[in-house]
Enzyme design. Structure first.
Site, PDB file in Angstrom:
ATOM      1  N   HIS A  22       0.771  -1.247   0.000  1.00  0.00           N
ATOM      2  CA  HIS A  22       0.000   0.000   0.000  1.00  0.00           C
ATOM      3  C   HIS A  22       0.801   1.297   0.000  1.00  0.00           C
ATOM      4  CE1 HIS A  22      -3.664  -2.249   0.405  1.00  0.00           C
ATOM      5  NE2 HIS A  22      -3.176  -2.886   1.458  1.00  0.00           N
ATOM      6  N   ASP A  31       0.727   2.106 -14.026  1.00  0.00           N
ATOM      7  CA  ASP A  31       1.646   1.054 -13.585  1.00  0.00           C
ATOM      8  C   ASP A  31       0.998  -0.042 -12.751  1.00  0.00           C
ATOM      9  OD1 ASP A  31       3.709   2.427 -14.826  1.00  0.00           O
ATOM     10  OD2 ASP A  31       4.358   3.428 -12.987  1.00  0.00           O
ATOM     11  N   VAL A 113      -7.052   8.939   4.492  1.00  0.00           N
ATOM     12  CA  VAL A 113      -6.877   7.495   4.418  1.00  0.00           C
ATOM     13  C   VAL A 113      -7.251   6.899   5.764  1.00  0.00           C
ATOM     14  CG1 VAL A 113      -5.154   5.682   4.131  1.00  0.00           C
ATOM     15  CG2 VAL A 113      -5.058   7.693   2.678  1.00  0.00           C
ATOM     16  N   HIS A 124      -3.480  -2.565   8.070  1.00  0.00           N
ATOM     17  CA  HIS A 124      -4.538  -2.878   7.101  1.00  0.00           C
ATOM     18  C   HIS A 124      -5.071  -1.588   6.509  1.00  0.00           C
ATOM     19  CE1 HIS A 124      -7.986  -4.773   5.211  1.00  0.00           C
ATOM     20  NE2 HIS A 124      -8.764  -3.887   5.801  1.00  0.00           N
TER      21      HIS A 124
END
Length: 134
Positions: A22, A31, A113, A124
């Site tokens: 991540h 990509d 986020v 996680h």
């Protein structure tokens, strides 16, 4: 002592996995296929993940989510204190298995986020959240 060492080892594995899956400061939307294949990001049964999100920042800034972020009761996750740019890779064909994983990548800006934290480290990725300023 053995139990503590095992717990620390498991935490290190989870943090390493989180970082590999991540965090990629140089990631580009085009990509997704290449990066997911090179980092071997698949489900346990070798099927392709439906989505995978990369945070475009350095690991220290991402780690700070667990230190400076705010725990969100509704999400049961820690939400970042700052906005990030992310690349969200979405699987093109449901049910595909490696090595045939193909993704559409989207670069998304102005995102908080949300992550799960253990011992003040991200383990996680839960979701990205659009910030509507104004």
């Amino acid at each position: 002592m053995g139990v503590i060492m095992r717990i620390l080892f498991i935490c290190l594995l989870l943090v390493g996995k989180f970082r590999r899956q991540h965090i990629d400061a140089s990631m580009k939307a085009k990509d997704c296929d290449k990066v997911i294949k090179s980092k071997q990001i698949y489900n346990l049964d070798s099927s392709c993940k439906d989505t995978n999100t990369f945070i475009l920042d350095n690991p220290t800034e991402v780690k700070n989510i667990c230190v400076e972020g705010k725990f969100d009761e509704k999400l049961q996750m820690t939400k970042s204190h700052k906005k990030f740019t992310v690349v969200k890779c979405v699987l093109k064909n449901e049910g595909t298995r490696k090595p045939r994983c193909q993704y559409d990548g989207n670069r998304l800006t102005n995102r908080y986020v949300a992550v799960a934290c253990e011992d003040k480290l991200p383990v996680h990725f839960a979701r990205d959240i659009l910030v509507l300023d104004g």
